[in-house]
Design a protein around this motif. Structure first.
Motif, PDB file in Angstrom:
ATOM      1  N   SER A  92       0.751  -1.110   0.065  1.00 57.34           N
ATOM      2  CA  SER A  92      -0.283  -0.001   0.253  1.00 57.34           C
ATOM      3  C   SER A  92       1.084   1.185   0.057  1.00 57.34           C
ATOM      4  O   SER A  92       0.124   2.090  -0.544  1.00 57.34           O
ATOM      5  CB  SER A  92      -0.844   0.213   1.226  1.00 57.34           C
ATOM      6  N   CYS A  93       2.015   1.403   0.454  1.00 54.28           N
ATOM      7  CA  CYS A  93       2.928   2.457   0.274  1.00 54.28           C
ATOM      8  C   CYS A  93       4.001   2.520  -0.424  1.00 54.28           C
ATOM      9  O   CYS A  93       4.290   3.123  -0.768  1.00 54.28           O
ATOM     10  CB  CYS A  93       3.320   2.737   2.092  1.00 54.28           C
ATOM     11  N   HIS A  94       4.820   0.744  -0.420  1.00 51.97           N
ATOM     12  CA  HIS A  94       6.058   1.086  -0.780  1.00 51.97           C
ATOM     13  C   HIS A  94       5.608   0.636  -2.627  1.00 51.97           C
ATOM     14  O   HIS A  94       6.190   0.690  -2.840  1.00 51.97           O
ATOM     15  CB  HIS A  94       6.310  -0.399  -0.457  1.00 51.97           C
ATOM     16  N   THR A  95       4.333   0.621  -3.033  1.00 50.18           N
ATOM     17  CA  THR A  95       4.303   0.695  -4.500  1.00 50.18           C
ATOM     18  C   THR A  95       4.273   2.035  -5.300  1.00 50.18           C
ATOM     19  O   THR A  95       4.962   2.072  -6.293  1.00 50.18           O
ATOM     20  CB  THR A  95       3.158  -0.612  -5.169  1.00 50.18           C
ATOM     21  N   SER A  96       3.568   2.526  -4.213  1.00 49.00           N
ATOM     22  CA  SER A  96       3.292   3.671  -4.878  1.00 49.00           C
ATOM     23  C   SER A  96       4.487   5.160  -4.248  1.00 49.00           C
ATOM     24  O   SER A  96       4.786   5.967  -5.170  1.00 49.00           O
ATOM     25  CB  SER A  96       1.843   4.352  -3.841  1.00 49.00           C
ATOM     26  N   GLY A  97       5.215   4.410  -3.670  1.00 51.06           N
ATOM     27  CA  GLY A  97       6.441   5.964  -2.838  1.00 51.06           C
ATOM     28  C   GLY A  97       5.072   6.514  -1.791  1.00 51.06           C
ATOM     29  O   GLY A  97       5.798   7.349  -1.363  1.00 51.06           O
ATOM     30  N   ALA A  98       4.593   6.235  -1.289  1.00 49.91           N
ATOM     31  CA  ALA A  98       3.242   7.231  -0.200  1.00 49.91           C
ATOM     32  C   ALA A  98       4.416   7.684   0.694  1.00 49.91           C
ATOM     33  O   ALA A  98       5.288   6.358   1.584  1.00 49.91           O
ATOM     34  CB  ALA A  98       2.486   6.252   0.333  1.00 49.91           C
ATOM     35  N   LEU A  99       4.192   8.545   1.746  1.00 48.27           N
ATOM     36  CA  LEU A  99       5.106   8.930   2.452  1.00 48.27           C
ATOM     37  C   LEU A  99       6.433   9.287   2.412  1.00 48.27           C
ATOM     38  O   LEU A  99       7.335   8.444   3.867  1.00 48.27           O
ATOM     39  CB  LEU A  99       4.047   8.357   4.168  1.00 48.27           C
ATOM     40  N   GLY A 100       7.123   8.923   1.126  1.00 45.94           N
ATOM     41  CA  GLY A 100       8.572   8.618   1.150  1.00 45.94           C
ATOM     42  C   GLY A 100       9.257   7.018   1.368  1.00 45.94           C
ATOM     43  O   GLY A 100       9.807   6.736   1.322  1.00 45.94           O
ATOM     44  N   ALA A 101       8.184   6.266   0.985  1.00 46.93           N
ATOM     45  CA  ALA A 101       8.276   4.998   1.158  1.00 46.93           C
ATOM     46  C   ALA A 101       9.481   4.651   0.107  1.00 46.93           C
ATOM     47  O   ALA A 101       8.699   5.003  -0.849  1.00 46.93           O
ATOM     48  CB  ALA A 101       7.655   3.746   1.641  1.00 46.93           C
ATOM     49  N   PRO A 102      10.281   3.339   0.146  1.00 46.63           N
ATOM     50  CA  PRO A 102      11.070   3.526  -1.157  1.00 46.63           C
ATOM     51  C   PRO A 102      10.433   2.380  -2.281  1.00 46.63           C
ATOM     52  O   PRO A 102       9.546   1.512  -1.268  1.00 46.63           O
ATOM     53  CB  PRO A 102      12.823   2.537  -0.390  1.00 46.63           C
TER      54      PRO A 102
END
Length: 277
Positions: A92-102
């Motif tokens: 949910s975060c690492h696919t789109s790079g949400a909140l700076g996630a690599p």
């Protein structure tokens, strides 16, 4: 005594008409402006089918009211693989790079982090760091599952970390019972699906999200979006559709959909998007 009306000038018909028109002009103008204001407000309130809020509303409408899950309290807990944890929690975060996630497979984003070492990255994932909550927000994940997910993500970006194996799950006491429980899903994945029948199922149950790409659902025929999914194989995609993954609820939100119909629908999407059954 002088007559006060003697000095009054009599109005001509033209002056009377002009006075009437002038008197009507102001209220007509006010009515026109009010109508324009109302029409403008209504136009701004037209439903937006492309916004994130509209997509979430669509998912909320098709989500089942309840799900019945039977759990065996005595059954050993089977820990998930790194990819399964990533798909369910981390993507949910690492696919789109949400909140700076690599992002997944982004060597540039992961490069500085890989130098910190596997143990440090696992500790950050377990305890949380900056915008990332502990265990990615899923408190039920074990340390081994978190470590496997970290290895899966970092290795996609060029690392060669070894994922922990963890304790092997105890063998089931009743092998026959387990076989019977797995029979419906196995039958659906081993029997060849019928894409022709699946098209009708897709149009009635799946198109609400996949036709418009709601919440990241890949559109039929979009081979670029389906490439990584098709490479996982039909059986994996069927399992995702049956149990749900990321924003997609189990059976696409239609709990009454039979597994045979679901298999046909997945077969249709799989074949339409470049997969070979």
């Amino acid at each position: 005594m002088a007559d006060p009306h003697a000095n009054m000038t009599q109005a001509t018909p033209q002056e009377v008409i002009i006075s009437l028109l002038a008197g009507l002009f102001a209220p007509l103008l006010a009515i026109f402006l009010i109508v324009q204001l109302v029409l403008g407000i209504q136009e701004e309130q037209q439903p937006d089918t492309t916004s994130e809020a509209a997509q979430k509303a669509t998912l909320s409408r098709i989500k089942p009211f309840a799900q019945l899950v039977a759990l065996d309290a005595n059954a050993p807990r089977v820990e998930k693989s790194g990819q399964a944890v990533y798909d369910a929690v981390c993507a949910s975060c690492h696919t789109s790079g949400a909140l700076g996630a690599p992002k997944f497979e982004d060597k540039g984003g992961w490069g500085p982090r890989l130098g910190q070492g596997f143990d440090t990255l696992v500790k950050h994932a377990i305890d949380g760091i900056r915008q990332m909550p502990p265990r990615g927000g899923d408190g039920d994940l074990s340390d081994v599952e978190v470590a496997r997910a970290v290895a899966y993500m970092t290795n996609s970006a060029g690392a060669s970390f070894e994922a922990p194996e963890g304790a092997a799950p105890a063998a089931a006491a009743d092998t026959a019972g387990a076989t019977e429980a797995a029979a419906p899903a196995a039958a659906a994945t081993t029997s060849k699906p019928d894409p022709a029948k699946g098209k009708a199922v897709y149009e009635s149950s799946c198109a609400v999200c996949h036709a418009a790409g709601v919440a990241g659902a890949p559109k039929p025929g979009d081979k670029a979006a389906w490439a990584t999914r098709v490479s996982q194989g039909y059986a994996t995609l069927y399992d995702h559709a049956l149990n749900g993954i990321r924003g997609m609820p189990p059976k696409g939100g239609n709990a009454d959909l039979s597994e045979a119909d679901l298999a046909d629908a997945v077969g249709y999407l799989f074949a339409e998007s470049g997969g070979k059954l």
